[in-house]
Design an enzyme around this catalytic site. Structure first.
Site, PDB file in Angstrom:
ATOM      1  N   ARG A 161       0.858  -1.188   0.000  1.00  0.00           N
ATOM      2  CA  ARG A 161       0.000   0.000   0.000  1.00  0.00           C
ATOM      3  C   ARG A 161       0.895   1.238   0.000  1.00  0.00           C
ATOM      4  O   ARG A 161       1.890   1.301   0.735  1.00  0.00           O
ATOM      5  CB  ARG A 161      -0.923   0.044   1.231  1.00  0.00           C
ATOM      6  CG  ARG A 161      -2.122  -0.869   1.155  1.00  0.00           C
ATOM      7  CD  ARG A 161      -3.140  -0.433   0.073  1.00  0.00           C
ATOM      8  NE  ARG A 161      -4.223  -1.400  -0.055  1.00  0.00           N
ATOM      9  CZ  ARG A 161      -4.254  -2.415  -0.924  1.00  0.00           C
ATOM     10  NH1 ARG A 161      -3.253  -2.620  -1.755  1.00  0.00           N
ATOM     11  NH2 ARG A 161      -5.293  -3.221  -0.984  1.00  0.00           N
ATOM     12  N   ASP A 202       4.668  -0.520  -7.021  1.00  0.00           N
ATOM     13  CA  ASP A 202       3.404  -0.833  -7.699  1.00  0.00           C
ATOM     14  C   ASP A 202       2.286  -0.001  -7.087  1.00  0.00           C
ATOM     15  O   ASP A 202       1.202   0.106  -7.646  1.00  0.00           O
ATOM     16  CB  ASP A 202       3.087  -2.327  -7.554  1.00  0.00           C
ATOM     17  CG  ASP A 202       1.896  -2.744  -8.409  1.00  0.00           C
ATOM     18  OD1 ASP A 202       1.881  -2.394  -9.606  1.00  0.00           O
ATOM     19  OD2 ASP A 202       0.980  -3.396  -7.876  1.00  0.00           O
ATOM     20  N   GLU A 248      -1.809   7.401  -5.867  1.00  0.00           N
ATOM     21  CA  GLU A 248      -2.268   6.575  -6.989  1.00  0.00           C
ATOM     22  C   GLU A 248      -3.776   6.609  -7.232  1.00  0.00           C
ATOM     23  O   GLU A 248      -4.235   6.279  -8.319  1.00  0.00           O
ATOM     24  CB  GLU A 248      -1.844   5.122  -6.769  1.00  0.00           C
ATOM     25  CG  GLU A 248      -2.630   4.426  -5.677  1.00  0.00           C
ATOM     26  CD  GLU A 248      -2.242   2.961  -5.510  1.00  0.00           C
ATOM     27  OE1 GLU A 248      -1.044   2.652  -5.592  1.00  0.00           O
ATOM     28  OE2 GLU A 248      -3.139   2.139  -5.301  1.00  0.00           O
ATOM     29  N   HIS A 290      -0.528  -0.402  -9.802  1.00  0.00           N
ATOM     30  CA  HIS A 290      -1.309  -1.385  -9.028  1.00  0.00           C
ATOM     31  C   HIS A 290      -1.655  -2.611  -9.891  1.00  0.00           C
ATOM     32  O   HIS A 290      -2.801  -3.055  -9.928  1.00  0.00           O
ATOM     33  CB  HIS A 290      -2.580  -0.721  -8.482  1.00  0.00           C
ATOM     34  CG  HIS A 290      -2.979  -1.279  -7.150  1.00  0.00           C
ATOM     35  ND1 HIS A 290      -3.206  -0.501  -6.048  1.00  0.00           N
ATOM     36  CD2 HIS A 290      -3.188  -2.544  -6.731  1.00  0.00           C
ATOM     37  CE1 HIS A 290      -3.532  -1.256  -5.024  1.00  0.00           C
ATOM     38  NE2 HIS A 290      -3.526  -2.503  -5.414  1.00  0.00           N
TER      39      HIS A 290
HETATM   40  P1  NAI Z   1      -1.957 -11.480   4.609  1.00  0.00           P
HETATM   41  O1  NAI Z   1      -3.055 -11.034   5.505  1.00  0.00           O
HETATM   42  O2  NAI Z   1      -1.905 -12.903   4.164  1.00  0.00           O
HETATM   43  O3  NAI Z   1      -0.548 -11.132   5.264  1.00  0.00           O
HETATM   44  C1  NAI Z   1      -0.230  -9.936   5.865  1.00  0.00           C
HETATM   45  C2  NAI Z   1       0.877 -10.215   6.892  1.00  0.00           C
HETATM   46  O4  NAI Z   1       1.364  -8.965   7.381  1.00  0.00           O
HETATM   47  C3  NAI Z   1       0.412 -11.035   8.103  1.00  0.00           C
HETATM   48  O5  NAI Z   1       1.300 -12.104   8.329  1.00  0.00           O
HETATM   49  C4  NAI Z   1       0.443 -10.022   9.247  1.00  0.00           C
HETATM   50  O6  NAI Z   1       0.759 -10.628  10.511  1.00  0.00           O
HETATM   51  C5  NAI Z   1       1.539  -9.097   8.786  1.00  0.00           C
HETATM   52  N1  NAI Z   1       1.509  -7.765   9.390  1.00  0.00           N
HETATM   53  C6  NAI Z   1       0.453  -7.041   9.813  1.00  0.00           C
HETATM   54  N2  NAI Z   1       0.851  -5.840  10.272  1.00  0.00           N
HETATM   55  C7  NAI Z   1       2.201  -5.818  10.132  1.00  0.00           C
HETATM   56  C8  NAI Z   1       3.206  -4.868  10.413  1.00  0.00           C
HETATM   57  N3  NAI Z   1       2.908  -3.675  10.949  1.00  0.00           N
HETATM   58  N4  NAI Z   1       4.488  -5.180  10.137  1.00  0.00           N
HETATM   59  C9  NAI Z   1       4.816  -6.372   9.588  1.00  0.00           C
HETATM   60  N5  NAI Z   1       3.906  -7.319   9.295  1.00  0.00           N
HETATM   61  C10 NAI Z   1       2.620  -7.047   9.557  1.00  0.00           C
HETATM   62  O7  NAI Z   1      -2.022 -10.501   3.356  1.00  0.00           O
HETATM   63  P2  NAI Z   1      -1.486 -10.767   1.890  1.00  0.00           P
HETATM   64  O8  NAI Z   1      -2.517 -11.468   1.088  1.00  0.00           O
HETATM   65  O9  NAI Z   1      -0.119 -11.336   1.965  1.00  0.00           O
HETATM   66  O10 NAI Z   1      -1.412  -9.260   1.329  1.00  0.00           O
HETATM   67  C11 NAI Z   1      -0.487  -8.328   1.848  1.00  0.00           C
HETATM   68  C12 NAI Z   1      -0.824  -6.962   1.274  1.00  0.00           C
HETATM   69  O11 NAI Z   1      -0.563  -6.935  -0.121  1.00  0.00           O
HETATM   70  C13 NAI Z   1      -2.299  -6.551   1.366  1.00  0.00           C
HETATM   71  O12 NAI Z   1      -2.605  -6.018   2.634  1.00  0.00           O
HETATM   72  C14 NAI Z   1      -2.404  -5.512   0.293  1.00  0.00           C
HETATM   73  O13 NAI Z   1      -2.089  -4.257   0.862  1.00  0.00           O
HETATM   74  C15 NAI Z   1      -1.325  -5.896  -0.702  1.00  0.00           C
HETATM   75  N6  NAI Z   1      -1.865  -6.351  -1.982  1.00  0.00           N
HETATM   76  C16 NAI Z   1      -1.434  -5.718  -3.124  1.00  0.00           C
HETATM   77  C17 NAI Z   1      -1.875  -6.116  -4.361  1.00  0.00           C
HETATM   78  C18 NAI Z   1      -1.397  -5.453  -5.624  1.00  0.00           C
HETATM   79  O14 NAI Z   1      -1.913  -5.737  -6.698  1.00  0.00           O
HETATM   80  N7  NAI Z   1      -0.413  -4.583  -5.552  1.00  0.00           N
HETATM   81  C19 NAI Z   1      -2.860  -7.204  -4.504  1.00  0.00           C
HETATM   82  C20 NAI Z   1      -3.209  -7.848  -3.245  1.00  0.00           C
HETATM   83  C21 NAI Z   1      -2.728  -7.409  -2.039  1.00  0.00           C
END
Ligand code: NAI
Length: 330
Positions: A233, A257, A262, A294
């Site tokens: 993000r 990305d 954005e 994105h």
């Molecule tokens: P997820 O929920 O599987 O994993 C997120 C991880 O981050 C968890 O293990 C959590 O414990 C950890 N976390 C939470 N707060 C934290 C912090 N302050 N410091 C370090 N770790 C922390 O989520 P997933 O599916 O891996 O997605 C991650 C992010 O990717 C999403 O939140 C979204 O922002 C982004 N995303 C981007 C996309 C794109 O097209 N650019 C598409 C899909 C997701």
């Protein structure tokens, strides 16, 4: 189940129409326009609307949907920081999402950004077209044997950790909840990950506590010539501080990305417009920065998974039995 689908792009229509054959009970009307307080009124008479992470689901839009008698939202994405959840709760909305579609798609794009910016592929692509075959300015760094720092080892961070491991990198990570299956990953405090990594890749969600986690102070901790990648993000990074760091030659490369400004750009063709703000333009002016819009999720496999889960969610709105992990609000 009649669904009004906002901001439909050609690839959405293709992907959803393919999947719709399996869900004859669902009828979708595709709209080019995105949802806002005015266009929300078009939803009157539909059972649900379908929106995306860049859609405006603020208080006024939700009120307008409420007045049109629509209280069901199908998010065709994982993120939902664009929804005013307090207002949605108050007005009795049910909101479902696609929690996971293809973590590998995002992780592979993160590595593509890291590698492209590292080896200056974006510069070379343009240069050779002009018959300029000089190597000046294209020096890259070997990733083999270097340290990758993953911030957030959920689904996407785990996929990225595996890719980095495959490159022969030492992988360190910060997450409050370490993934015990990643035996090759050494978990450390965030500051240590930032200090020791040659490649830093952000994969945590945006929360109040980590807003601008990459800022002047944390950038100063990083190694000189670090590569920073953000596919998570935009607001995780203080863009002004990032620009100052790039100008101070801190980074070998930066791959973004996602970035703070954005919102108006995402998935729009704005080539005829004059950009009102300068931050994005400043970022784009650096030879060692690559910005994509994105698009990390954007693979055939991810689109198929998104449309399938969204249509399953539409069906579950009829039955009232929601898969727990897909529920944002009920
Ligand atoms: P997820 O929920 O599987 O994993 C997120 C991880 O981050 C968890 O293990 C959590 O414990 C950890 N976390 C939470 N707060 C934290 C912090 N302050 N410091 C370090 N770790 C922390 O989520 P997933 O599916 O891996 O997605 C991650 C992010 O990717 C999403 O939140 C979204 O922002 C982004 N995303 C981007 C996309 C794109 O097209 N650019 C598409 C899909 C997701």
């Amino acid at each position: 189940m009649k669904v009004l689908f906002y901001d439909a792009k050609p690839y959405d229509v293709d992907s959803f129409e393919t999947q719709l054959k399996k869900y004859p009970e669902v009828e979708i009307e595709f709209l080019d326009t995105d949802i806002n307080p005015k266009t929300a009124r078009l939803a009157g008479g539909f059972d649900a609307i379908c929106a995306f992470v860049s859609s405006d689901l603020s208080k006024d839009t939700l009120k307008s949907l409420h007045e049109s008698g629509v209280h069901k939202i199908l998010m065709r994405c994982a993120g939902f920081n664009n929804i005013d959840l307090d207002v949605a709760r108050e007005l009795g909305f049910i909101i479902l999402r696609v929690p996971s579609y293809s973590p590998e798609a995002v992780a592979e794009h993160a590595m593509a950004l890291a590698m492209s910016v590292n080896r200056r592929i974006h510069k070379e692509y343009i240069k050779v077209r002009e018959n300029n075959f000089s190597l000046v300015g294209l020096e890259g760094l070997n990733l083999y044997g270097k340290t990758a720092g993953i911030v957030g080892t959920g689904k996407i961070g785990t996929a990225m950790a595996r890719i980095c491991n495959g490159f022969g990198m030492k992988v360190i990570a910060y997450d409050k909840y370490p993934n015990k299956e990643l035996s090759f990953v050494e978990y450390k405090e965030l500051d240590d990950v930032l200090r020791e990594s040659d490649l830093i890749s952000l994969h945590c969600p945006l929360t109040q506590e980590n807003y601008h986690m990459i800022n002047e102070k944390t950038i100063s901790m990083m190694k000189d010539q670090v590569i920073l990648v953000n596919t998570s993000r935009g607001e995780l990074v203080d863009t002004n501080d990032l620009i100052a760091g790039i100008r101070a030659h801190k980074f070998h490369g930066v791959g973004l990305d996602v970035y703070e400004e954005e919102r108006d750009n995402v998935f729009e063709n704005r080539e005829a417009e004059i950009m009102e703000t300068s931050i994005t333009a400043r970022l784009l002016s650096f030879p060692n920065v690559i910005v994509t819009s994105h698009q990390a999720f954007f693979t055939v496999e991810a689109l198929a998974a998104i449309s399938e889960t969204t249509l399953e969610n539409a069906m579950s709105l009829q039955s009232g039995k929601f898969p727990e992990q897909n529920v944002i609000l009920q």
